[in-house]
Motif scaffolding. Structure first.
Motif, PDB file in Angstrom:
ATOM      1  N   GLY A 146       0.773  -1.238   0.000  1.00 41.73           N
ATOM      2  CA  GLY A 146       0.000   0.000   0.000  1.00 41.73           C
ATOM      3  C   GLY A 146       0.799   1.279   0.000  1.00 41.73           C
ATOM      4  N   PHE A 147       2.105   1.228  -0.288  1.00 36.42           N
ATOM      5  CA  PHE A 147       2.915   2.440  -0.339  1.00 36.42           C
ATOM      6  C   PHE A 147       2.671   3.186  -1.643  1.00 36.42           C
ATOM      7  CE2 PHE A 147       5.047   0.021   2.913  1.00 36.42           C
ATOM      8  CZ  PHE A 147       5.447   0.994   3.828  1.00 36.42           C
ATOM      9  N   ARG A 148       2.395   4.489  -1.524  1.00 37.09           N
ATOM     10  CA  ARG A 148       2.047   5.272  -2.711  1.00 37.09           C
ATOM     11  C   ARG A 148       3.227   5.399  -3.661  1.00 37.09           C
ATOM     12  NH1 ARG A 148       1.924  10.725  -4.312  1.00 37.09           N
ATOM     13  NH2 ARG A 148       2.879  11.431  -2.374  1.00 37.09           N
ATOM     14  N   ASN A 149       4.413   5.605  -3.127  1.00 35.94           N
ATOM     15  CA  ASN A 149       5.616   5.754  -3.957  1.00 35.94           C
ATOM     16  C   ASN A 149       6.440   4.465  -3.928  1.00 35.94           C
ATOM     17  OD1 ASN A 149       5.253   8.551  -4.721  1.00 35.94           O
ATOM     18  ND2 ASN A 149       5.651   9.036  -2.567  1.00 35.94           N
ATOM     19  N   HIS A 150       5.793   3.361  -4.218  1.00 32.48           N
ATOM     20  CA  HIS A 150       6.453   2.054  -4.077  1.00 32.48           C
ATOM     21  C   HIS A 150       7.630   1.883  -5.017  1.00 32.48           C
ATOM     22  CE1 HIS A 150       4.427   0.758  -7.800  1.00 32.48           C
ATOM     23  NE2 HIS A 150       3.357   1.383  -7.326  1.00 32.48           N
ATOM     24  N   GLN A 151       7.676   2.676  -6.092  1.00 30.54           N
ATOM     25  CA  GLN A 151       8.784   2.548  -7.039  1.00 30.54           C
ATOM     26  C   GLN A 151      10.065   3.191  -6.506  1.00 30.54           C
ATOM     27  OE1 GLN A 151       6.138   4.406  -7.404  1.00 30.54           O
ATOM     28  NE2 GLN A 151       6.786   6.498  -7.889  1.00 30.54           N
ATOM     29  N   ILE A 187       2.389  16.091  14.040  1.00 28.89           N
ATOM     30  CA  ILE A 187       1.002  15.661  14.208  1.00 28.89           C
ATOM     31  C   ILE A 187       0.483  16.064  15.586  1.00 28.89           C
ATOM     32  CG2 ILE A 187      -0.508  13.633  14.320  1.00 28.89           C
ATOM     33  CD1 ILE A 187       1.492  12.270  12.373  1.00 28.89           C
ATOM     34  N   ILE A 188       1.309  15.844  16.607  1.00 29.14           N
ATOM     35  CA  ILE A 188       0.891  16.110  17.984  1.00 29.14           C
ATOM     36  C   ILE A 188       0.617  17.594  18.198  1.00 29.14           C
ATOM     37  CG2 ILE A 188       1.611  16.014  20.400  1.00 29.14           C
ATOM     38  CD1 ILE A 188       0.875  13.337  19.173  1.00 29.14           C
ATOM     39  N   ARG A 189       1.481  18.453  17.661  1.00 31.17           N
ATOM     40  CA  ARG A 189       1.282  19.896  17.845  1.00 31.17           C
ATOM     41  C   ARG A 189      -0.086  20.329  17.333  1.00 31.17           C
ATOM     42  NH1 ARG A 189       6.667  20.491  15.589  1.00 31.17           N
ATOM     43  NH2 ARG A 189       8.210  20.647  17.260  1.00 31.17           N
ATOM     44  N   GLU A 190      -0.429  19.842  16.157  1.00 33.62           N
ATOM     45  CA  GLU A 190      -1.719  20.205  15.570  1.00 33.62           C
ATOM     46  C   GLU A 190      -2.867  19.685  16.423  1.00 33.62           C
ATOM     47  OE1 GLU A 190      -4.326  19.271  11.530  1.00 33.62           O
ATOM     48  OE2 GLU A 190      -2.157  18.928  11.543  1.00 33.62           O
ATOM     49  N   LYS A 191      -2.753  18.453  16.897  1.00 37.06           N
ATOM     50  CA  LYS A 191      -3.822  17.859  17.699  1.00 37.06           C
ATOM     51  C   LYS A 191      -3.935  18.529  19.064  1.00 37.06           C
ATOM     52  CE  LYS A 191      -5.297  14.924  14.715  1.00 37.06           C
ATOM     53  NZ  LYS A 191      -6.663  15.098  14.145  1.00 37.06           N
ATOM     54  N   LEU A 237      -2.726   6.430  13.713  1.00 34.55           N
ATOM     55  CA  LEU A 237      -3.232   6.168  12.362  1.00 34.55           C
ATOM     56  C   LEU A 237      -2.833   7.281  11.391  1.00 34.55           C
ATOM     57  CD1 LEU A 237      -6.770   4.748  13.227  1.00 34.55           C
ATOM     58  CD2 LEU A 237      -4.754   3.478  12.440  1.00 34.55           C
ATOM     59  N   ILE A 238      -2.835   8.535  11.856  1.00 33.83           N
ATOM     60  CA  ILE A 238      -2.386   9.641  11.002  1.00 33.83           C
ATOM     61  C   ILE A 238      -0.899   9.486  10.686  1.00 33.83           C
ATOM     62  CG2 ILE A 238      -2.015  12.133  10.887  1.00 33.83           C
ATOM     63  CD1 ILE A 238      -4.509  12.460  12.640  1.00 33.83           C
ATOM     64  N   PHE A 239      -0.117   9.148  11.708  1.00 28.31           N
ATOM     65  CA  PHE A 239       1.316   8.936  11.518  1.00 28.31           C
ATOM     66  C   PHE A 239       1.557   7.791  10.542  1.00 28.31           C
ATOM     67  CE2 PHE A 239       5.198   6.653  12.871  1.00 28.31           C
ATOM     68  CZ  PHE A 239       6.146   7.648  12.641  1.00 28.31           C
ATOM     69  N   ARG A 240       0.829   6.720  10.698  1.00 30.58           N
ATOM     70  CA  ARG A 240       0.990   5.580   9.795  1.00 30.58           C
ATOM     71  C   ARG A 240       0.631   5.961   8.358  1.00 30.58           C
ATOM     72  NH1 ARG A 240      -1.531   1.326   7.396  1.00 30.58           N
ATOM     73  NH2 ARG A 240      -0.421  -0.685   7.490  1.00 30.58           N
ATOM     74  N   SER A 241      -0.430   6.735   8.193  1.00 28.31           N
ATOM     75  CA  SER A 241      -0.834   7.180   6.864  1.00 28.31           C
ATOM     76  C   SER A 241       0.251   8.038   6.218  1.00 28.31           C
ATOM     77  CB  SER A 241      -2.148   7.955   6.958  1.00 28.31           C
ATOM     78  OG  SER A 241      -2.542   8.451   5.701  1.00 28.31           O
ATOM     79  N   ALA A 298       7.754   0.495  13.872  1.00 30.12           N
ATOM     80  CA  ALA A 298       6.469  -0.215  13.906  1.00 30.12           C
ATOM     81  C   ALA A 298       6.023  -0.594  12.502  1.00 30.12           C
ATOM     82  CB  ALA A 298       5.410   0.649  14.585  1.00 30.12           C
ATOM     83  N   ILE A 299       6.213   0.305  11.536  1.00 27.21           N
ATOM     84  CA  ILE A 299       5.864   0.003  10.141  1.00 27.21           C
ATOM     85  C   ILE A 299       6.724  -1.149   9.633  1.00 27.21           C
ATOM     86  CG2 ILE A 299       5.698   0.933   7.812  1.00 27.21           C
ATOM     87  CD1 ILE A 299       3.786   2.381   9.489  1.00 27.21           C
TER      88      ILE A 299
END
Length: 727
Positions: free
Chosen positions: A103-108, A126-130, A193-197, A208-209
């Motif tokens: 599922g990686f967008r830039n898999h190439q 991500i945390i700052r925004e949240k 989930l945002i970080f993983r995305s 973790a990924i």
């Protein structure tokens, strides 16, 4: 098969891969398990296997060297690595085959592997925004601790094989605290989930990924399953109890396809559970291997220390046949106040070294918690006794250690455009680090003389203007040794030449180390500068890891200012391999109990400091990262209540005690103070356990002139009767 006369008969059997091709080897620390594993490796390399066909897995980088040093007469070496390194190399090799389906967008494009530090940089955004949206208001944590805890939670989920969207339900189902906190678990999962995305979109492979990819894409891949037995024929897995369940899943898959396997299991291990390590998961190989063997004789403990371990394992109840031996192995010294305890520890360490001729490296001071005041106190008192110590605190933020902070300060002076101008106090610490024999008062005066803040009239940006000491009054200059003034002028001119350099910071610090610090008059010119050299290596490696990520990114905007801002915020440092081996030969080791257990460094004398502190018994079960709830051993529907916490704390304490004693050759000395460093009463279950045990020894004082309880040697000490009622 070559026999080693230095090994016992049981060790010889374990080392013989022909006699025991599939073996689960277990025992306490110090019983010779790793020694047998090393001999087995030597036999494999010498008689049968090309080095590249032997895979040796160890739980941490500090255990690699001893296996890498095992070489056959033909020059063969095994492939020795941690499981995380094995995962990374496997993903690099199979990336083209799995990236698109994963599922990686830039898999190439090639993947970008993140370290613990670089992952925090992306999570922090991500945390700052949240946080601005109201997330985590209930947490009494700094932002840096918050994003680090969220990453740890994600890593533990992946280590156990749980999906990231299962976090909130798993944590909420066990929660017994305030209901208002339940939303926090949803917020943590949201950030994960945002970080993983983000990682999936830009080929960022956080640890973790990496584990998710290994579990979901590599293990089921038929090409990977075919490649493993073609690449490796033999496996040795040392301290398998310290590794994560995903690693055990891999071994279970390949076990039938290998010619020989050896799993080494430590009975008193499991101290990497805060990183997802799972002894229960590792125990599966006891049933899967064709043979099992248990080593029981300790090659470390003296007979009296063995007796001590036995007595404490029997819930602290002494039997008649153990009493005399235990008295020589155990000493308990209570005090009324904290400062008296620290002073007495330093005095007795000095006595061990000078009168009893114990080498400093054969003494370890084990502490219950990672508190600055404790380390500052013990270092000061040891220095009064003219004794050096090495304080080992892994993953300490770079900005919280004087030596590493000094290199950060230097870099920020060179880059005023980041608007992170350090204060004069930080500059004075930097000068003390770089210029030997510069005391704090003169360092502060020198910083005030040489560094002046100026402001650009157009941009309003502030920077330091560096002034020569020759401009100062003669009476002021006379207060400094000529060598110090000369060194400062060299440093000042170098900084002036390099301000606003376009060179990346890691290259600048590398150049500074060789051009300046290695000169006469600076800290790395002569011997005894291991700590400064190690600090330079840490900072350079950390910066280099960030630079590599920057060089590979094309669509995400992160900068060096982001990196240094997070360092200021207390970004948790990565583990550095060199930390484990930096202790000078003439220094006493000071470290945490769990850290020492993982170092596997036996010594003659162990000093257990501040036994009244609750941290000896109380585990730190993070609200967001509870290692039991985020493990396969936790049954969904169970509650994390007071009874559960009590039983787990008790189990941890008993395991810790046995693990520490297993690494002691001659004597354990326990010190306790009734008051903590703040003057408040402190009594813990750990203190009650040991003081009750010591009380039994007191009853034997009339039988010998060598008491094991030291009430008489300190006027301010409190007697055992003062802590009888602790629970």
């Amino acid at each position: 098969m070559t026999l080693n006369p230095n090994l016992s008969e049981q060790q010889q059997i374990a080392a013989d891969f022909i006699v025991s091709p599939s073996l689960f080897l277990e025992g306490n620390p110090g019983t010779g398990k790793s020694t047998a594993a090393l001999q087995r490796l030597s036999n494999l390399l010498e008689l049968d296997a090309p080095g590249q066909q032997v895979l040796v897995l160890v739980p941490s980088r500090n255990a690699i060297q001893v296996y890498q040093d095992t070489v056959s007469s033909r020059g063969n070496r095994a492939s020795v690595m941690t499981f995380s390194t094995f995962v990374k190399r496997s993903l690099e090799l199979f990336w083209p085959a799995i990236a698109e389906s994963a599922g990686f967008r830039n898999h190439q494009k090639a993947p970008i592997f993140l370290t613990n530090e670089t992952s925090q940089i992306f999570m922090a955004e991500i945390i700052r925004e949240k946080m601005r949206a109201g997330y985590f208001n209930l947490l009494q944590l700094s932002p840096s601790r918050t994003y680090n805890q969220i990453l740890i939670a994600y890593h533990k989920l992946a280590a156990a094989g749980f999906t990231p969207d299962s976090y909130a339900q798993r944590m909420k189902s066990a929660w017994t605290g305030e209901s208002a906190f339940l939303d926090v678990f949803d917020h943590v999962q949201d950030c994960i989930l945002i970080f993983r995305s983000l990682c999936m979109e830009y080929n960022l492979l956080d640890y973790a990924i990496q584990l998710e990819l290994f579990r979901d894409s590599l293990l089921p891949n038929i090409n990977f399953q075919t490649w493993i037995p073609s690449q490796y024929h033999h496996l040795i897995f040392d301290n398998v109890e310290e590794e994560i369940p995903i690693a055990h899943d891999f071994c279970e898959l390949v076990l039938p396809k290998l010619e020989t396997v050896l799993f080494v299991y430590d009975h008193e291990g499991g101290f990497r559970d805060f990183m997802g390590g799972d002894p229960t998961s590792a125990r599966r190989f006891y049933w899967m291997c064709e043979q099992t063997q248990k080593l029981e004789r300790s090659y470390i403990n003296s007979p009296q220390v063995t007796a001590l371990a036995t007595a404490l394992k029997q819930t602290g109840k002494l039997t008649t046949d153990l009493k005399q031996d235990v008295r020589r192995a155990f000493e308990f010294t209570p005090f009324r106040d904290y400062s008296s305890m620290i002073k007495q520890v330093a005095i007795e360490v000095a006595d061990l070294i000078r009168r009893q001729q114990v080498p400093p490296e054969e003494i370890v001071i084990i502490t219950p918690l990672n508190a600055d005041i404790l380390y500052i106190s013990i270092e000061r008192e040891l220095r009064i006794q003219n004794i050096s110590c090495y304080i080992h605190r892994p993953s300490r933020p770079l900005f919280q250690e004087k030596e590493t902070k000094s290199f950060i300060t230097l870099t920020e002076i060179l880059h005023p455009e980041w608007d992170l101008l350090p204060g004069l106090f930080d500059i004075s610490l930097m000068l003390q680090t770089f210029i030997p024999d510069l005391d704090p008062l003169r360092a502060q005066r020198l910083a005030a003389i040489g560094f002046k803040v100026v402001e650009d009239s157009e941009t309003m940006a502030k920077r330091y203007s560096l002034r020569s000491t020759s401009d100062a009054k003669a009476t002021t200059r006379d207060r400094f040794p000529e060598q110090v003034l000369s060194s400062f002028e060299i440093l000042r001119k170098w900084i002036a030449r390099n301000q606003s350099t376009t060179e990346t910071p890691d290259l600048t610090i590398t150049r500074f180390f060789h051009e300046i610090l290695s000169q006469e008059g600076f800290s790395s010119y002569t011997g005894g500068s291991e700590i400064v050299n190690l600090a330079a290596g840490k900072v350079i490696e950390s910066m280099k890891n960030f630079r590599r990520v920057l060089e590979q990114l094309s669509e995400i905007t992160v900068s060096w200012k982001d990196y240094f801002s997070l360092v200021h915020d207390g970004m948790v440092s990565a583990f550095y391999y060199e930390d484990w081996f930096a202790q000078p030969a003439d220094a006493v080791l000071v470290t945490l109990a769990g850290t020492y257990a993982m170092m596997n460094k036996p010594v003659r004398y162990q000093i257990w400091l501040n036994a009244g502190a609750s941290r000896w018994w109380e585990r730190v079960y993070g609200q967001l990262t509870n290692d039991l709830i985020l493990s396969r051993n936790w049954q969904p529907g169970y509650l994390w209540d007071a009874d559960t916490i009590f039983s787990n704390n008790d189990a941890h304490m008993n395991r810790l005690v046995q693990s520490l004693i297993a690494r002691c050759k001659e004597q354990v000395r326990v010190y306790a103070s009734e008051l903590n460093e703040s003057g408040q009463d402190q009594k813990s279950r750990f203190l009650y356990f040991l003081s009750s045990f010591a009380n039994q020894l007191v009853q034997l004082q009339h039988e010998t002139s060598a008491p094991s309880i030291n009430n008489e040697r300190n006027e301010n000490g409190f007697g055992l009767e003062a802590i009888e009622g602790v629970d």
